[in-house]
Design an enzyme around this catalytic site. Structure first.
Site, short mmCIF file in Angstrom:
data_model
loop_
_atom_site.label_atom_id
_atom_site.label_comp_id
_atom_site.label_asym_id
_atom_site.label_seq_id
_atom_site.Cartn_x
_atom_site.Cartn_y
_atom_site.Cartn_z
N ASN A 135 2.00 -29.61 22.81
CA ASN A 135 3.07 -29.91 23.75
C ASN A 135 2.64 -29.61 25.18
OD1 ASN A 135 3.95 -26.90 22.65
ND2 ASN A 135 4.34 -27.14 24.83
N LYS A 164 10.67 -24.41 30.43
CA LYS A 164 11.06 -23.03 30.66
C LYS A 164 12.46 -22.99 31.26
CE LYS A 164 7.23 -20.79 29.51
NZ LYS A 164 7.21 -19.71 28.50
N LYS A 271 0.97 -15.98 19.15
CA LYS A 271 0.07 -15.91 20.29
C LYS A 271 -1.11 -15.03 19.89
CE LYS A 271 3.06 -16.57 24.33
NZ LYS A 271 4.20 -17.25 23.73
#
Length: 363
Positions: A135, A164, A271
């Protein structure tokens, strides 16, 4: 020290600073640059030397501070100078997730390179993978700016964009999503990431509007503070399968068991830099998949070494949704040439041995 007495392994590291093209505005604050350490592991066996690269790039709120990272890297390097094993070096970096990530990635790259195997196949022992879906990441901005940036990403081939949110009133963020949807049309997947910024009422308002107004938001990532597992479970129930709730910060705070027991997430965001390495991230991915939760891999806006490692990680995990790996264009400078080509909303996975990284360590 004679040749016979010299340690087989040598771990070096160098500090770097990579400015962003422009600040990335998130609900957690503005990111202007990424500072960290480039690692080089040499394995000297007989007359041959095999090299692997790693990267340790701390991020405030996610990993240890930069100084603690350096201390951990020095401990790992010292362990090898003292004729320790690679496992000793990993253990020396334990407790500092970015440092452990760097050491682990350097070890894995070195081993995969030694076997002349792409890193993802060395890690996953699976079939060849040509591409992984990715993305685009869109920072905070006005409705017009957000729609324009998203449309530009779509023109570059992305069919999934993460916006965001959380720096503005929730009504303003809803308007940003609405305007963006009008501009890009119905076929582009839109996700939002609040980085813990919303209250429960704000998140409920946003989710209700996304669903009731048909705005086509597929994922709402970390809408509430990390501690609010019950609140996330209630939001997930409220969404009733019309969109997915993803946890990122919440995974780091609570761990897999607590998140799954609370039924607080449809998706867990992995992550590698924050989790302590692609080895740990891959184990978590397998674990949560067994529990019926989907994994999704993203970076912490890293340099090319860690970013490429995350692409290989994604290639080693079957059936991932679009991942947050296309962050290289956020940097004004990088550690070296990017071996990952972005094409039609996908990252083309390097098929060279190891990471496929060259030219990052300059003597």
């Amino acid at each position: 020290m004679s040749g016979d007495d010299a340690p087989r392994f040598e771990l070096e590291y160098r500090r770097f600073s990579l400015p962003l093209r422009e600040p990335l505005e998130t609900a957690s604050g503005s990111i202007d640059a990424r500072e960290g350490f480039l690692l080089r592991l040499a394995d000297r066996t007989g007359d041959d030397t095999t090299v692997g690269y790693g990267e340790a790039t701390p991020l405030s709120g996610w990993t240890e501070p930069l100084a603690d990272c350096e201390d951990a890297l020095e401990r790992a390097s010292r362990a090898l100078r003292d004729r320790g094993t690679l496992e000793d070096a990993l253990e020396a970096a334990a407790g500092a997730s970015a440092a452990r990530h760097g050491v682990s990635l350097a070890i894995t790259d070195c081993r995969a390179t030694g076997e002349a195997t792409p890193l993802y196949r060395y890690v996953g022992q699976g079939p060849m993978v040509g591409r992984v879906p990715v993305n685009a990441t869109i920072g905070d901005g006005s409705p017009k700016e957000t729609a324009h940036r998203t449309a530009n990403a779509v023109q570059r081939g992305f069919d999934c964009c993460k916006l965001k949110v959380g720096r503005r009133p929730v009504s303003a963020d809803i308007e940003r999503i609405r305007r963006t949807r009008e501009v890009v049309g119905p076929d582009v997947e839109l996700r939002v990431d609040a980085n813990e910024a919303w209250t429960f009422d704000e998140a409920a308002q946003a989710i209700d509007t996304f669903v009731d107004d048909g705005l086509g938001v597929s994922i709402v990532e970390q809408p509430l503070p990390a501690g609010a597992l019950k609140g996330h479970a209630e939001l997930r129930e409220r969404a009733a399968g019309e969109l997915s709730i993803a946890l990122d910060e919440g995974l780091l705070e609570h761990g897999v068991d607590a998140v799954c027991e609370a039924q607080a997430a449809d998706i867990l965001v992995l992550k590698p830099m924050a989790l302590g390495g692609i080895d740990i991230a891959r184990k978590i991915a397998a674990w949560v998949t067994e529990l019926g939760v989907r994994p999704l891999v993203t970076t912490t806006i890293d340099g090319v070494v860690a970013r490429t490692g995350a692409v290989h990680l994604a290639a080693a995990i079957p059936n991932l949704p679009a991942c947050g790996l296309a962050t290289g264009d956020l940097l004004a400078d990088d550690l070296g040439r990017d071996p990952v080509l972005l094409e039609n909303g996908a990252a083309v996975v390097p098929q060279a041995k190891g990471l496929g990284i060259e030219g990052v360590w300059h003597e």
